[in-house]
Design a protein around this motif. Structure first.
Motif, PDB file in Angstrom:
ATOM      1  N   GLY A 123       0.780  -1.231   0.000  1.00  0.00           N
ATOM      2  CA  GLY A 123       0.000   0.000   0.000  1.00  0.00           C
ATOM      3  C   GLY A 123       0.809   1.276   0.000  1.00  0.00           C
ATOM      4  O   GLY A 123       0.395   2.266   0.628  1.00  0.00           O
ATOM      5  N   LEU A 124       1.941   1.317  -0.680  1.00  0.00           N
ATOM      6  CA  LEU A 124       2.722   2.542  -0.817  1.00  0.00           C
ATOM      7  C   LEU A 124       3.390   2.533  -2.186  1.00  0.00           C
ATOM      8  O   LEU A 124       3.608   1.467  -2.777  1.00  0.00           O
ATOM      9  N   PRO A 125       3.712   3.703  -2.733  1.00  0.00           N
ATOM     10  CA  PRO A 125       4.376   3.740  -4.039  1.00  0.00           C
ATOM     11  C   PRO A 125       5.761   3.112  -3.975  1.00  0.00           C
ATOM     12  O   PRO A 125       6.567   3.436  -3.102  1.00  0.00           O
ATOM     13  N   VAL A 126       6.028   2.211  -4.898  1.00  0.00           N
ATOM     14  CA  VAL A 126       7.355   1.622  -5.060  1.00  0.00           C
ATOM     15  C   VAL A 126       7.780   1.924  -6.495  1.00  0.00           C
ATOM     16  O   VAL A 126       7.215   1.384  -7.449  1.00  0.00           O
ATOM     17  N   VAL A 127       8.745   2.815  -6.653  1.00  0.00           N
ATOM     18  CA  VAL A 127       9.073   3.402  -7.944  1.00  0.00           C
ATOM     19  C   VAL A 127      10.318   2.746  -8.531  1.00  0.00           C
ATOM     20  O   VAL A 127      11.407   2.829  -7.937  1.00  0.00           O
ATOM     21  N   PRO A 128      10.214   2.091  -9.689  1.00  0.00           N
ATOM     22  CA  PRO A 128      11.406   1.554 -10.350  1.00  0.00           C
ATOM     23  C   PRO A 128      12.158   2.659 -11.078  1.00  0.00           C
ATOM     24  O   PRO A 128      11.567   3.427 -11.851  1.00  0.00           O
ATOM     25  N   VAL A 129      13.442   2.765 -10.829  1.00  0.00           N
ATOM     26  CA  VAL A 129      14.289   3.749 -11.500  1.00  0.00           C
ATOM     27  C   VAL A 129      15.207   2.967 -12.429  1.00  0.00           C
ATOM     28  O   VAL A 129      16.277   2.514 -12.032  1.00  0.00           O
ATOM     29  N   ASN A 130      14.775   2.792 -13.651  1.00  0.00           N
ATOM     30  CA  ASN A 130      15.442   1.869 -14.568  1.00  0.00           C
ATOM     31  C   ASN A 130      16.617   2.561 -15.250  1.00  0.00           C
ATOM     32  O   ASN A 130      16.516   3.023 -16.386  1.00  0.00           O
ATOM     33  N   ALA A 131      17.763   2.603 -14.553  1.00  0.00           N
ATOM     34  CA  ALA A 131      18.957   3.260 -15.093  1.00  0.00           C
ATOM     35  C   ALA A 131      20.207   2.488 -14.675  1.00  0.00           C
ATOM     36  O   ALA A 131      21.054   3.008 -13.951  1.00  0.00           O
ATOM     37  N   PRO A 132      20.349   1.230 -15.125  1.00  0.00           N
ATOM     38  CA  PRO A 132      21.569   0.488 -14.797  1.00  0.00           C
ATOM     39  C   PRO A 132      22.785   1.161 -15.393  1.00  0.00           C
ATOM     40  O   PRO A 132      22.711   1.823 -16.437  1.00  0.00           O
ATOM     41  N   GLY A 133      23.921   0.996 -14.750  1.00  0.00           N
ATOM     42  CA  GLY A 133      25.106   1.762 -15.118  1.00  0.00           C
ATOM     43  C   GLY A 133      25.577   1.591 -16.537  1.00  0.00           C
ATOM     44  O   GLY A 133      26.065   2.541 -17.158  1.00  0.00           O
ATOM     45  N   PHE A 134      25.425   0.395 -17.115  1.00  0.00           N
ATOM     46  CA  PHE A 134      26.025   0.150 -18.423  1.00  0.00           C
ATOM     47  C   PHE A 134      25.293   0.830 -19.578  1.00  0.00           C
ATOM     48  O   PHE A 134      25.793   0.854 -20.702  1.00  0.00           O
ATOM     49  N   VAL A 135      24.107   1.399 -19.348  1.00  0.00           N
ATOM     50  CA  VAL A 135      23.351   1.967 -20.482  1.00  0.00           C
ATOM     51  C   VAL A 135      23.920   3.292 -20.955  1.00  0.00           C
ATOM     52  O   VAL A 135      23.603   3.741 -22.057  1.00  0.00           O
ATOM     53  N   GLY A 136      24.748   3.950 -20.155  1.00  0.00           N
ATOM     54  CA  GLY A 136      25.297   5.214 -20.619  1.00  0.00           C
ATOM     55  C   GLY A 136      25.945   6.031 -19.529  1.00  0.00           C
ATOM     56  O   GLY A 136      26.296   5.519 -18.459  1.00  0.00           O
ATOM     57  N   SER A 137      26.067   7.313 -19.785  1.00  0.00           N
ATOM     58  CA  SER A 137      26.804   8.228 -18.920  1.00  0.00           C
ATOM     59  C   SER A 137      25.964   8.693 -17.739  1.00  0.00           C
ATOM     60  O   SER A 137      24.772   8.438 -17.651  1.00  0.00           O
ATOM     61  N   GLY A 179      14.594  11.678 -14.299  1.00  0.00           N
ATOM     62  CA  GLY A 179      13.464  12.553 -14.598  1.00  0.00           C
ATOM     63  C   GLY A 179      12.314  11.795 -15.227  1.00  0.00           C
ATOM     64  O   GLY A 179      11.141  12.042 -14.921  1.00  0.00           O
ATOM     65  N   GLU A 180      12.625  10.839 -16.108  1.00  0.00           N
ATOM     66  CA  GLU A 180      11.584  10.019 -16.727  1.00  0.00           C
ATOM     67  C   GLU A 180      10.859   9.174 -15.680  1.00  0.00           C
ATOM     68  O   GLU A 180       9.641   8.976 -15.765  1.00  0.00           O
ATOM     69  N   ALA A 181      11.596   8.669 -14.691  1.00  0.00           N
ATOM     70  CA  ALA A 181      10.966   7.879 -13.624  1.00  0.00           C
ATOM     71  C   ALA A 181       9.977   8.728 -12.835  1.00  0.00           C
ATOM     72  O   ALA A 181       8.887   8.258 -12.470  1.00  0.00           O
ATOM     73  N   LEU A 182      10.340   9.973 -12.568  1.00  0.00           N
ATOM     74  CA  LEU A 182       9.413  10.865 -11.870  1.00  0.00           C
ATOM     75  C   LEU A 182       8.168  11.135 -12.713  1.00  0.00           C
ATOM     76  O   LEU A 182       7.044  11.174 -12.187  1.00  0.00           O
ATOM     77  N   LEU A 183       8.363  11.319 -14.007  1.00  0.00           N
ATOM     78  CA  LEU A 183       7.220  11.568 -14.891  1.00  0.00           C
ATOM     79  C   LEU A 183       6.293  10.357 -14.970  1.00  0.00           C
ATOM     80  O   LEU A 183       5.066  10.494 -14.980  1.00  0.00           O
ATOM     81  N   ASP A 184       6.865   9.165 -15.023  1.00  0.00           N
ATOM     82  CA  ASP A 184       6.072   7.948 -15.214  1.00  0.00           C
ATOM     83  C   ASP A 184       5.360   7.487 -13.945  1.00  0.00           C
ATOM     84  O   ASP A 184       4.277   6.907 -14.018  1.00  0.00           O
ATOM     85  N   HIS A 185       5.978   7.739 -12.780  1.00  0.00           N
ATOM     86  CA  HIS A 185       5.469   7.098 -11.568  1.00  0.00           C
ATOM     87  C   HIS A 185       5.134   8.040 -10.417  1.00  0.00           C
ATOM     88  O   HIS A 185       4.509   7.605  -9.446  1.00  0.00           O
ATOM     89  N   VAL A 186       5.549   9.307 -10.474  1.00  0.00           N
ATOM     90  CA  VAL A 186       5.396  10.172  -9.292  1.00  0.00           C
ATOM     91  C   VAL A 186       4.567  11.423  -9.596  1.00  0.00           C
ATOM     92  O   VAL A 186       3.502  11.636  -8.994  1.00  0.00           O
ATOM     93  N   ILE A 187       5.043  12.270 -10.499  1.00  0.00           N
ATOM     94  CA  ILE A 187       4.384  13.555 -10.746  1.00  0.00           C
ATOM     95  C   ILE A 187       2.970  13.327 -11.286  1.00  0.00           C
ATOM     96  O   ILE A 187       2.759  12.560 -12.218  1.00  0.00           O
ATOM     97  N   GLY A 188       2.005  13.985 -10.652  1.00  0.00           N
ATOM     98  CA  GLY A 188       0.614  13.856 -11.062  1.00  0.00           C
ATOM     99  C   GLY A 188      -0.163  12.791 -10.321  1.00  0.00           C
ATOM    100  O   GLY A 188      -1.348  12.584 -10.597  1.00  0.00           O
ATOM    101  N   THR A 189       0.479  12.134  -9.348  1.00  0.00           N
ATOM    102  CA  THR A 189      -0.212  11.069  -8.614  1.00  0.00           C
ATOM    103  C   THR A 189      -0.900  11.572  -7.351  1.00  0.00           C
ATOM    104  O   THR A 189      -1.578  10.799  -6.670  1.00  0.00           O
ATOM    105  N   ALA A 190      -0.725  12.833  -6.996  1.00  0.00           N
ATOM    106  CA  ALA A 190      -1.389  13.403  -5.818  1.00  0.00           C
ATOM    107  C   ALA A 190      -1.939  14.777  -6.175  1.00  0.00           C
ATOM    108  O   ALA A 190      -1.291  15.549  -6.879  1.00  0.00           O
ATOM    109  N   GLU A 191      -3.138  15.068  -5.679  1.00  0.00           N
ATOM    110  CA  GLU A 191      -3.773  16.358  -5.945  1.00  0.00           C
ATOM    111  C   GLU A 191      -3.704  17.241  -4.694  1.00  0.00           C
ATOM    112  O   GLU A 191      -4.200  16.853  -3.631  1.00  0.00           O
TER     113      GLU A 191
END
Length: 496
Positions: free
Chosen positions: A153-167, A176-188
């Protein structure tokens, strides 16, 4: 991994990125950031970059799904400050072992770790970070996070940024994409108003944002969310109800600001709180954006009155330093927004800029530097430690402002140095921050230690005296003269 590849490509094609606009379609697909070379040090991986952006969210539990070293190497890697919760200072990791990997127990161990954190700390949310190992063995982070969120019963946010994908910079954007997909806009929020803004890309290093927020408070402007500096989870979750936004570091989070403008009609501009002029201009632009979004135009008059008062106070304080610093030469070895905003701030008090690094700067940053310095001869993409040392040892600069990694080059060259990057101990934002920056530069340049370390060592003077003795003198006489100098100091000998 296919969803991660799509997300990376989306970040690379970010239309708001000034560096991307001038490319043709083929070059744009290659990405905004320089790709990593296998085996080469790149100044941080994508996981490191994501953790840098999200860790300053202070009331969230940050769980690293990886062997122990990944969290041990990245914990507390920035000097962000919190005015309240301290949970972000606690390291959480699943501590995978070789046996866990071989037996395929990674997902089960992750779920158990989430449950333990929820029971022991009860955070408003848990952020889960996969790393190279767990991404390569195929642990389904998103599925585990979704199941855990339903179970506990709480938000569990995946931050999909393993080290080998880039800088590291790519990791910033994926956070920032993780915040857009799972956090921002979820509370009024129940208190949204016409003077609510977001500050994006501000990390509150050494408490810098605390020098700016009182100015906004005096104008009646409320910071709905500072992302990520000194942030709370619910503040970011309701950030979509802000009326305007200021982008402080576009290199890291331009994609976040641009997509919030697209989705929720939150206009933004890029500004800086470094220096008197830039701080004043940032306050003006914030007020102007709010008026365009429906705020009372009277805020424009109040903003000008505040700027006049604060500038008068700041210039009066700086007047004492101008005679001591005017004409002093500074070498700035940093990047990003500091490559132009700090340049402008220092030139305001008569300091000369002999060079500034633009390695991590956008095309827009470089254009600003050209406008400020009137040419591009003082910009350098990269300068090796040997080149830095040569420039400093030849006294082409009176002080170097940089990060901690190059401080020893300045010390070896016997040149004053001041930390301007994330490890710094003093806040430099806003009007008071500018006064503090100038004070620290003055203290560093006029520290008496530099006169002492530049003088020849006593034993070098003894050697010089020995060499200058007439060849007709006996060895006994030579020893007698040298012994006379043995009790003297460098001050006594002067230039020998």
């Amino acid at each position: 991994m296919s969803s991660l590849r799509a997300k990376i490509q989306d970040v690379f094609n970010e239309p708001a990125c000034e560096q991307n606009r001038g490319k043709d379609a083929k070059a744009r697909k290659e990405g905004c950031s320089k790709p990593l070379t296998p085996g080469a040090a790149a100044g941080g991986c994508a996981f490191d970059g994501a953790k840098i952006v999200l860790q300053p969210i202070t009331d969230v539990a940050h769980l690293i799904h990886a062997p122990l070293a990944c969290e041990g190497n990245s914990w507390d890697n920035r000097g962000a400050a919190s005015s309240g919760p301290t949970l972000w200072r606690t390291s959480f990791t699943t501590d995978l072992t070789e046996l866990d990997v071989v037996m395929g127990r990674g997902e089960r161990k992750l779920f158990k770790a989430i449950r333990e954190i929820q029971e022991a700390y009860g955070p408003p949310a848990i952020f889960v970070y996969p790393t190279c190992v767990t991404a390569l063995i195929g642990d389904d982070i998103e599925a585990v996070c979704k199941r855990a969120a339903e179970k506990f019963g709480l938000p569990v946010v995946p931050v999909n940024a393993p080290g080998f994908v880039g800088s590291k910079n790519l990791g910033n954007k994926l956070a920032g994409e993780a915040l857009l997909d799972h956090v921002i806009g979820t509370a009024e929020p129940d208190d949204a108003g016409p003077y609510d803004i977001n500050i994006v890309g501000e990390f509150n290093l050494s408490g810098e944002f605390w020098l700016v927020k009182p100015l906004l408070d005096r104008l009646g402007i409320r910071v709905r969310a500072c992302i990520p500096g000194d942030a709370r989870y619910l503040d970011i979750a309701s950030a979509h109800r802000a009326r305007a936004a200021m982008m402080v570091c576009s290199t890291a989070l331009i994609n976040l600001a641009h997509k919030m403008e697209q989705r929720w009609d939150i206009p933004f501009f890029e500004g800086s709180f470094y220096g008197i002029t830039d701080t004043s201009e940032a306050l003006r632009q914030i007020s102007q954006l709010l008026v365009k979004k429906g705020a009372d135009p009277e805020i424009l008059g109040r903003t000008e009155a505040l700027i006049a008062d604060e500038e008068a106070i700041a210039w009066k304080k700086l007047a004492a330093y101008r005679p001591r610093l005017e004409g002093k030469r500074v070498l700035l070895n940093t990047g990003g927004v500091k490559s132009w905003s700090v340049v402008h701030a220092l030139m305001e008090i008569g300091i000369e800029i002999v060079g500034t690094s633009v390695k991590k700067s956008t095309v827009g940053d470089k254009e600003r530097i050209k406008q400020i310095l009137k040419d591009d001869n003082h910009m350098f993409e990269q300068m090796t430690p040997r080149e830095l040392y040569a420039m400093l040892s030849e006294h082409k600069a009176d002080i170097m402002l940089s990060g901690g990694r190059t401080q020893f080059v300045a010390l070896k060259a016997k040149t004053p140095w001041l930390d301007i990057n994330q490890e710094r101990q003093h806040p430099y934002a806003g009007y008071d921050g500018m006064v503090e920056l100038v004070r620290q530069i003055d203290l560093a340049i006029h520290n008496p230690i530099w006169r002492q370390v530049r003088e020849p060592a006593p034993w070098d003077c003894q050697r010089a005296v020995r060499e200058e003795l007439p060849s007709t003198k006996s060895e006994t006489a030579t020893l007698h003269v040298v012994q006379e100098f043995a009790g003297t100091t460098a001050d006594d000998l002067g230039e020998c």
